[in-house]
Write an enzyme that holds these catalytic residues in place. Structure first.
Site, mmCIF file in Angstrom:
data_model
loop_
_atom_site.group_PDB
_atom_site.id
_atom_site.type_symbol
_atom_site.label_atom_id
_atom_site.label_comp_id
_atom_site.label_asym_id
_atom_site.label_seq_id
_atom_site.Cartn_x
_atom_site.Cartn_y
_atom_site.Cartn_z
ATOM 1 N N CYS A 1 0.825 -1.203 0.000
ATOM 2 C CA CYS A 1 0.000 0.000 0.000
ATOM 3 C C CYS A 1 0.866 1.262 0.000
ATOM 4 O O CYS A 1 1.994 1.252 0.471
ATOM 5 C CB CYS A 1 -0.871 0.013 1.240
ATOM 6 S SG CYS A 1 -1.840 -1.475 1.446
ATOM 7 N N ARG B 1 5.076 0.233 -6.480
ATOM 8 C CA ARG B 1 5.054 -0.605 -5.284
ATOM 9 C C ARG B 1 4.050 -1.753 -5.416
ATOM 10 O O ARG B 1 4.054 -2.665 -4.608
ATOM 11 C CB ARG B 1 4.700 0.250 -4.059
ATOM 12 C CG ARG B 1 5.787 1.247 -3.701
ATOM 13 C CD ARG B 1 5.308 2.172 -2.615
ATOM 14 N NE ARG B 1 4.846 1.432 -1.462
ATOM 15 C CZ ARG B 1 5.593 1.104 -0.426
ATOM 16 N NH1 ARG B 1 6.848 1.457 -0.405
ATOM 17 N NH2 ARG B 1 5.100 0.428 0.592
ATOM 18 N N TRP C 1 -3.031 -2.635 -1.511
ATOM 19 C CA TRP C 1 -2.571 -3.985 -1.883
ATOM 20 C C TRP C 1 -3.276 -4.899 -0.906
ATOM 21 O O TRP C 1 -2.968 -4.885 0.291
ATOM 22 C CB TRP C 1 -1.055 -4.037 -1.722
ATOM 23 C CG TRP C 1 -0.358 -5.209 -2.322
ATOM 24 C CD1 TRP C 1 -0.115 -5.429 -3.644
ATOM 25 C CD2 TRP C 1 0.259 -6.305 -1.620
ATOM 26 N NE1 TRP C 1 0.604 -6.594 -3.805
ATOM 27 C CE2 TRP C 1 0.852 -7.147 -2.588
ATOM 28 C CE3 TRP C 1 0.379 -6.652 -0.285
ATOM 29 C CZ2 TRP C 1 1.532 -8.310 -2.249
ATOM 30 C CZ3 TRP C 1 1.061 -7.806 0.050
ATOM 31 C CH2 TRP C 1 1.627 -8.623 -0.929
ATOM 32 N N ASN D 1 -1.667 1.940 6.056
ATOM 33 C CA ASN D 1 -0.783 0.837 5.649
ATOM 34 C C ASN D 1 -0.486 0.018 6.891
ATOM 35 O O ASN D 1 -0.299 0.578 7.961
ATOM 36 C CB ASN D 1 0.559 1.367 5.113
ATOM 37 C CG ASN D 1 0.424 2.027 3.764
ATOM 38 O OD1 ASN D 1 -0.650 2.048 3.182
ATOM 39 N ND2 ASN D 1 1.518 2.588 3.281
ATOM 40 N N GLY D 2 -0.376 -1.293 6.730
ATOM 41 C CA GLY D 2 -0.067 -2.141 7.879
ATOM 42 C C GLY D 2 -1.210 -3.101 8.158
ATOM 43 O O GLY D 2 -2.118 -3.255 7.334
ATOM 44 N N GLU E 1 20.354 -15.726 -7.434
ATOM 45 C CA GLU E 1 19.836 -14.398 -7.779
ATOM 46 C C GLU E 1 19.351 -14.371 -9.235
ATOM 47 O O GLU E 1 18.322 -13.758 -9.541
ATOM 48 C CB GLU E 1 20.913 -13.344 -7.510
ATOM 49 C CG GLU E 1 20.554 -11.916 -7.911
ATOM 50 C CD GLU E 1 19.315 -11.349 -7.233
ATOM 51 O OE1 GLU E 1 18.779 -11.975 -6.304
ATOM 52 O OE2 GLU E 1 18.852 -10.276 -7.666
ATOM 53 N N LYS F 1 15.538 -13.427 -10.216
ATOM 54 C CA LYS F 1 15.208 -12.357 -11.171
ATOM 55 C C LYS F 1 14.301 -12.891 -12.269
ATOM 56 O O LYS F 1 13.295 -12.286 -12.600
ATOM 57 C CB LYS F 1 16.464 -11.803 -11.849
ATOM 58 C CG LYS F 1 17.323 -10.791 -11.153
ATOM 59 C CD LYS F 1 16.743 -9.455 -10.833
ATOM 60 C CE LYS F 1 15.922 -9.493 -9.577
ATOM 61 N NZ LYS F 1 16.543 -9.214 -8.334
ATOM 62 N N GLU G 1 10.683 -13.783 -11.021
ATOM 63 C CA GLU G 1 9.806 -12.697 -10.599
ATOM 64 C C GLU G 1 9.331 -11.821 -11.749
ATOM 65 O O GLU G 1 8.208 -11.333 -11.714
ATOM 66 C CB GLU G 1 10.404 -11.872 -9.450
ATOM 67 C CG GLU G 1 11.527 -10.942 -9.794
ATOM 68 C CD GLU G 1 12.053 -10.181 -8.578
ATOM 69 O OE1 GLU G 1 11.261 -9.711 -7.771
ATOM 70 O OE2 GLU G 1 13.293 -10.051 -8.470
ATOM 71 N N HIS H 1 22.164 -34.775 -6.787
ATOM 72 C CA HIS H 1 21.466 -35.266 -5.590
ATOM 73 C C HIS H 1 19.949 -35.113 -5.706
ATOM 74 O O HIS H 1 19.258 -35.171 -4.697
ATOM 75 C CB HIS H 1 21.988 -34.540 -4.347
ATOM 76 C CG HIS H 1 23.450 -34.784 -4.111
ATOM 77 N ND1 HIS H 1 23.942 -36.013 -3.727
ATOM 78 C CD2 HIS H 1 24.528 -33.975 -4.275
ATOM 79 C CE1 HIS H 1 25.268 -35.947 -3.625
ATOM 80 N NE2 HIS H 1 25.647 -34.716 -3.966
ATOM 81 N N LYS I 1 7.433 -3.618 -3.981
ATOM 82 C CA LYS I 1 8.819 -3.180 -3.864
ATOM 83 C C LYS I 1 9.326 -3.298 -2.434
ATOM 84 O O LYS I 1 10.444 -3.720 -2.189
ATOM 85 C CB LYS I 1 8.951 -1.732 -4.356
ATOM 86 C CG LYS I 1 10.369 -1.188 -4.343
ATOM 87 C CD LYS I 1 11.244 -1.954 -5.305
ATOM 88 C CE LYS I 1 12.708 -1.562 -5.251
ATOM 89 N NZ LYS I 1 13.554 -2.571 -5.905
#
Ligand code: AGP
Length: 600
Positions: A2, A27, A72, A96-97, A473, A477, A480, A496, A595
């Site tokens: 948010c 965001r 969000w 927010n929260g 990484e 990337k 996502e 394995h 974000k």
């Protein structure tokens, strides 16, 4: 996640709120809304979907005070009713929260006659403030917040009064000329002011056009410091690039240069940090280090482990922040938290847990004044400038830059690195920004490789030692932003289990730069080739051997083995970017992601 904005000034509030909200679009959100007071009443407009949908329905709003929000969804579906602001009587709230005891409060408020129309926890807050309101908004907000368990950043509008407050969720106040602002993130208001005041936990601000007054939860006035933000608006805009991610990939030479600037002397073989409160003598007493982080920052931390252990001999545990809280092992005596935003809730919670053990703490972060920086013993800034794309790129490079310097500083303090090797490494690290530029100049070639694998359903990334975190990484990337299923593996681990998945339909990207484990990685490449997997290798420009074993080859400039991850990762970022582009993905705002993740 948010986003919150607020405005009180001499201009029409609505266009400023909308413009500021748009700067928070990166965001991630699913609905938006604004509330504006026009001198008589508060008008609220909200809409599901993009801010452009909200703009379509907005009437002309003359009011000069208002609040806005991008939501969000956490409590309740992403729809118009659940979008913020929420209202009760003459009160409008954006939040927010997460309010953890919202069900209990909701039952109580329903018992007192309040009617709920949404499924959100935030509506509880609007009714609570209304419940306590007796002509003084600050009093009412304090009373309401005293009942709340959980996290919040809020902006509350009541007539011509505007109040902000926070606990465990970021909020800044922007100081303008006869106008003042509220924002959950600095880029929202950068167009209007670069003077900001960071609200701390359990603090409130009463925001008028001419003055902002700060209080604690006892309503005692408090003094706050104004911070000058050194980013400019251009840094938060795309500047001709199709996506923020591509712009930020190209900003990496600059970002790393800034990270290193003024901190190293290659002639003397020394490193210094502005605010690091650990002397060389104290370094020798550090028995072990715990690095705590999430996502990309975790991957940087994992490379940090190899660096610290290799260069300083200090044992390092790397912990996923959301798991650290529940680990049974006692944390190390030095905790390093890595967080681009400085606001990640999981990382913050783990830091707080570590501090209960009396650990000394260092933050590696990009945001001056962020919550994490205010809770650690010392902070090292990455100096990347604002990163808008959800996928972390330039901040990863700068996190690595800080980790290299810190590991070298510790190694020198412990007498584990000779002066000669130190000087050579510092010369080499200073060349990395220019070497990244060489890779960027060759991006068309990387694009062709990306286009070849973009239709795959599964892709594997493999590497060993210093290249293993880069494999992780690279996979993060790719998944996502392109939504291709990708796995990063320590190359020796394939046999394995995951080797069972390898076939002609699973491309493998092998990070095979020269170093201690090069021959072993070549063997791992042969293993996957024997299962018909197409292999693209990232290898040293002077490597004449590897070409015969692989289907595609991307060369990176030669450097020291331990530094080469900073070059290989740029190739992997570009592969992800171009694969996502072919697949027509929303690169800067991938689905379901945010974000800065300020909920646990
Ligand atoms: C990576 O591209 C993501 N944006 C994500 O994994 C991110 O690194 C993670 O959420 C941690 O964020 P932080 O560095 O702000 O704490």
């Amino acid at each position: 996640m948010c986003g919150i904005v607020g405005y009180n000034g001499h201009r029409r509030a609505a266009p400023i709120l909308i413009d500021s909200l748009k700067r928070l679009e990166y965001r991630g959100y699913d609905s938006s809304g604004i509330a504006v007071y026009d001198g008589k009443a508060i008008e609220v407009w909200k809409e599901k979907g993009k801010i452009s949908e909200l703009e379509k329905i907005l009437p002309d709003m003359p009011g000069t005070i208002g609040i806005g929000h991008t939501r969000w969804a956490t409590h309740g579906r992403p729809n118009k009713v659940n979008a913020h602001p929420h209202t009760s009587g003459g009160i409008a709230v954006v939040h927010n929260g997460i309010i953890e005891n919202y069900q209990e409060l909701r039952d109580k408020l329903v018992g007192s006659g309040f009617v709920f129309i949404s499924e959100t926890d935030t509506e509880v807050l609007a009714h609570l403030v209304n419940h306590y309101y007796k002509n003084d908004l600050i009093d009412a907000v304090i009373s309401a917040l005293n009942e709340i368990k959980g996290s919040y950043a809020i902006a509350v509008l009541c007539g011509s009064q505007l109040v902000a407050a926070r606990k465990d969720s970021p909020l800044v106040i922007g100081i303008g000329n006869e106008e003042n602002f509220i924002a959950s993130d600095i880029p929202a208001i950068l167009k209007y002011t670069r003077k900001v005041i960071f609200l701390d936990d359990l603090e409130l601000a009463s925001v008028s056009p001419d003055v902002v007054t700060f209080f604690n939860m006892k309503k005692e006035p408090i003094d706050k410091t104004i911070n000058q933000i050194d980013w400019n608006l251009e840094a938060a805009e795309r500047s001709g690039y199709e996506h923020f991610m591509l712009k930020e990939i190209h900003e990496q030479p600059r970002s790393l240069h800034e990270t290193l600037a003024g901190r190293i002397s290659e002639l003397e073989g020394t490193i210094s940090f502005e605010n690091l409160n650990i002397t060389e003598a104290q370094v020798t007493d550090i028995p072990r280090i715990s690095i705590i982080a999430c996502g990309t920052s975790y991957n940087a931390g994992l490379l940090g482990k190899y660096l610290f252990e290799h260069l300083s001999g200090i044992h390092v545990d790397v912990e996923i922040a959301s798991e650290f809280r529940y680990a049974h092992s006692a944390p190390g005596s030095l905790v390093i938290v890595i967080s681009q935003s400085g606001e990640t809730a999981d990382t913050l919670a783990a830091l707080r847990e570590a501090k209960t053990f009396g650990c000394r703490s260092i933050a590696i972060t990009n945001v001056m004044g962020s919550t994490i920086t205010r809770e650690v013993d010392s902070s090292i800034y990455m100096r990347s400038g604002p990163e808008i794309g959800v996928a972390a790129t330039k901040t990863f490079i700068s996190q690595l830059g800080v980790l290299y310097l810190l590991a070298l500083y510790f190694g020198k303090s412990k007498g584990k690195i000779s002066s000669d090797r130190m000087k050579r490494l510092l010369v080499s690290i200073k060349q990395i920004p220019a070497q990244i530029t060489l890779i960027l100049n060759d991006k068309e070639q990387i694009k062709k490789h990306a286009e070849k694998i973009a239709a795959s359903n599964d892709i594997f990334f493999i590497g060993r030692t210093f290249n293993y975190p880069i494999a992780l990484e690279g996979a993060l990337k790719l998944k996502e932003i392109s939504y291709i299923h990708a796995e990063g593996y320590a190359a020796g681990e394939l046999k394995h289990g995951p080797l069972a998945l390898i076939s002609k339909n699973t491309p493998v990207i092998a990070i095979a730069t020269k170093g201690l484990t090069y021959d072993k990685v070549v063997n791992n490449i042969k293993e996957v080739k024997a299962r018909e997997a197409p292999v693209i290798a990232i290898a040293d420009e002077k490597d004449n051997e590897i070409e015969r074993y692989v289907d595609g080859l991307i060369r990176v400039p030669s450097t020291d083995e331990i530094l080469s991850p900073m070059l290989s990762i740029v190739v992997l970022q570009l592969i992800s970017y171009y694969a996502a582009k072919v697949r027509n993905c929303p690169i800067d705002q991938p689905r379901n992601l945010a974000k800065s993740v300020t909920v646990e």
